[in-house]
Design a protein around this motif. Sequence first.
Motif, PDB file in Angstrom:
ATOM      1  N   MET A   2       0.846  -1.176   0.000  1.00 34.22           N
ATOM      2  CA  MET A   2       0.000   0.000   0.000  1.00 34.22           C
ATOM      3  C   MET A   2       0.893   1.241   0.000  1.00 34.22           C
ATOM      4  N   ASN A   3       0.577   2.215  -0.874  1.00 37.94           N
ATOM      5  CA  ASN A   3       1.391   3.422  -0.909  1.00 37.94           C
ATOM      6  C   ASN A   3       1.011   4.365   0.240  1.00 37.94           C
ATOM      7  N   GLN A   4       1.872   5.343   0.492  1.00 35.63           N
ATOM      8  CA  GLN A   4       1.666   6.240   1.632  1.00 35.63           C
ATOM      9  C   GLN A   4       0.379   7.026   1.509  1.00 35.63           C
ATOM     10  N   ARG A   5       0.014   7.464   0.320  1.00 37.06           N
ATOM     11  CA  ARG A   5      -1.219   8.225   0.116  1.00 37.06           C
ATOM     12  C   ARG A   5      -2.433   7.404   0.553  1.00 37.06           C
ATOM     13  N   ALA A   6      -2.449   6.143   0.164  1.00 34.78           N
ATOM     14  CA  ALA A   6      -3.566   5.274   0.551  1.00 34.78           C
ATOM     15  C   ALA A   6      -3.585   5.038   2.061  1.00 34.78           C
ATOM     16  N   ARG A   7      -2.411   4.970   2.672  1.00 35.47           N
ATOM     17  CA  ARG A   7      -2.348   4.734   4.119  1.00 35.47           C
ATOM     18  C   ARG A   7      -2.928   5.884   4.921  1.00 35.47           C
ATOM     19  N   ILE A   8      -2.790   7.125   4.430  1.00 36.18           N
ATOM     20  CA  ILE A   8      -3.241   8.270   5.219  1.00 36.18           C
ATOM     21  C   ILE A   8      -4.655   8.731   4.880  1.00 36.18           C
ATOM     22  N   THR A   9      -5.256   8.154   3.854  1.00 41.01           N
ATOM     23  CA  THR A   9      -6.631   8.524   3.506  1.00 41.01           C
ATOM     24  C   THR A   9      -7.581   8.084   4.612  1.00 41.01           C
ATOM     25  N   MET A  10      -8.436   9.000   5.035  1.00 41.14           N
ATOM     26  CA  MET A  10      -9.379   8.698   6.118  1.00 41.14           C
ATOM     27  C   MET A  10     -10.594   7.952   5.592  1.00 41.14           C
ATOM     28  N   PRO A  11     -11.122   7.023   6.383  1.00 41.88           N
ATOM     29  CA  PRO A  11     -12.414   6.426   6.021  1.00 41.88           C
ATOM     30  C   PRO A  11     -13.516   7.491   6.153  1.00 41.88           C
ATOM     31  N   GLU A  12     -14.626   7.258   5.489  1.00 43.51           N
ATOM     32  CA  GLU A  12     -15.713   8.242   5.454  1.00 43.51           C
ATOM     33  C   GLU A  12     -16.175   8.662   6.850  1.00 43.51           C
ATOM     34  N   GLU A  13     -16.228   7.720   7.790  1.00 38.59           N
ATOM     35  CA  GLU A  13     -16.694   8.090   9.140  1.00 38.59           C
ATOM     36  C   GLU A  13     -15.732   9.062   9.825  1.00 38.59           C
ATOM     37  N   ASP A  14     -14.435   8.975   9.530  1.00 28.65           N
ATOM     38  CA  ASP A  14     -13.468   9.926  10.087  1.00 28.65           C
ATOM     39  C   ASP A  14     -13.587  11.288   9.407  1.00 28.65           C
ATOM     40  N   VAL A  15     -13.857  11.288   8.102  1.00 32.45           N
ATOM     41  CA  VAL A  15     -14.103  12.534   7.373  1.00 32.45           C
ATOM     42  C   VAL A  15     -15.301  13.239   7.996  1.00 32.45           C
ATOM     43  N   THR A  16     -16.383  12.502   8.181  1.00 28.82           N
ATOM     44  CA  THR A  16     -17.599  13.067   8.767  1.00 28.82           C
ATOM     45  C   THR A  16     -17.324  13.603  10.165  1.00 28.82           C
ATOM     46  N   ALA A  17     -16.590  12.855  10.983  1.00 32.21           N
ATOM     47  CA  ALA A  17     -16.291  13.278  12.351  1.00 32.21           C
ATOM     48  C   ALA A  17     -15.485  14.577  12.375  1.00 32.21           C
ATOM     49  N   LEU A  18     -14.513  14.718  11.483  1.00 33.87           N
ATOM     50  CA  LEU A  18     -13.717  15.943  11.442  1.00 33.87           C
ATOM     51  C   LEU A  18     -14.575  17.131  11.016  1.00 33.87           C
ATOM     52  N   ILE A  19     -15.408  16.935  10.017  1.00 40.19           N
ATOM     53  CA  ILE A  19     -16.295  18.014   9.561  1.00 40.19           C
ATOM     54  C   ILE A  19     -17.254  18.421  10.676  1.00 40.19           C
ATOM     55  N   GLU A  20     -17.799  17.448  11.383  1.00 42.82           N
ATOM     56  CA  GLU A  20     -18.764  17.746  12.442  1.00 42.82           C
ATOM     57  C   GLU A  20     -18.114  18.398  13.657  1.00 42.82           C
ATOM     58  N   SER A  21     -16.859  18.088  13.932  1.00 43.01           N
ATOM     59  CA  SER A  21     -16.218  18.600  15.146  1.00 43.01           C
ATOM     60  C   SER A  21     -15.517  19.938  14.948  1.00 43.01           C
ATOM     61  N   SER A  22     -15.296  20.351  13.732  1.00 42.18           N
ATOM     62  CA  SER A  22     -14.596  21.612  13.466  1.00 42.18           C
ATOM     63  C   SER A  22     -15.586  22.768  13.383  1.00 42.18           C
ATOM     64  N   GLN A  23     -15.072  23.982  13.486  1.00 46.06           N
ATOM     65  CA  GLN A  23     -15.913  25.172  13.396  1.00 46.06           C
ATOM     66  C   GLN A  23     -15.605  26.023  12.180  1.00 46.06           C
ATOM     67  N   LYS A  24     -14.332  25.994  11.736  1.00 45.33           N
ATOM     68  CA  LYS A  24     -13.897  26.883  10.668  1.00 45.33           C
ATOM     69  C   LYS A  24     -13.317  26.082   9.509  1.00 45.33           C
ATOM     70  N   LEU A  25     -13.359  26.700   8.359  1.00 42.41           N
ATOM     71  CA  LEU A  25     -12.735  26.130   7.179  1.00 42.41           C
ATOM     72  C   LEU A  25     -12.139  27.244   6.343  1.00 42.41           C
ATOM     73  N   GLN A  26     -11.282  26.848   5.430  1.00 41.52           N
ATOM     74  CA  GLN A  26     -10.749  27.778   4.434  1.00 41.52           C
ATOM     75  C   GLN A  26     -11.596  27.579   3.183  1.00 41.52           C
ATOM     76  N   LEU A  27     -12.220  28.647   2.724  1.00 43.02           N
ATOM     77  CA  LEU A  27     -13.094  28.599   1.551  1.00 43.02           C
ATOM     78  C   LEU A  27     -12.409  29.290   0.389  1.00 43.02           C
ATOM     79  N   ALA A  28     -12.277  28.584  -0.714  1.00 44.82           N
ATOM     80  CA  ALA A  28     -11.700  29.164  -1.927  1.00 44.82           C
ATOM     81  C   ALA A  28     -12.783  29.287  -2.990  1.00 44.82           C
ATOM     82  N   THR A  29     -12.897  30.504  -3.531  1.00 39.56           N
ATOM     83  CA  THR A  29     -13.747  30.757  -4.694  1.00 39.56           C
ATOM     84  C   THR A  29     -12.821  31.255  -5.802  1.00 39.56           C
TER      85      THR A  29
END
Length: 150
Positions: free
Chosen positions: A1-28
């Motif tokens: 397994m390559n390093q990129r695949a090793r550090i990719t979060m499962p969907e439940e971890d993605v959801t948890a980070l989004i739900e627990s954070s307050q701010k984001l960087q928005l690019a338009t």
Amino acid sequence: MNQRARITMPEEDVTALIESSQKLQLATINPDGTPHLVTMFYGLDEGRIAFWTYGKAQKAINLSRDPRVSCLIETGEQYAELRGVLLYGVAEPVDDPGRVLEVGMQIARRMTPGVSDEDLRPFVELTGRKRLAYVVERTRVVSWDHRRLA
């Protein structure tokens, strides 16, 4: 397994980070094609990123011309602690004034935990008169969690 695949979060971890954070960087995208990048507090609308801004803000002007966005949520100080989610998507305008107010309330609640809706609502209603709200429909997600390298 390559390093990129090793550090990719499962969907439940993605959801948890989004739900627990307050701010984001928005690019338009500016008229000349350069990115316009700002820090935004956000709420969640059925799991989707929701934010609001003043109608005359550069990001609102950019979104009226090109609704594509990137949203970066990240945490960690040292390399081995870094975690993040980069969402690519389309910012869809919220047209209903009641939903705009609800997006504002979601954001206010996340910014001021423990403050009652009764105390938040007058401020949100006042500032909301000049604001537009958006919900981000994801088109692609990139994630990383360097803690997985240990």
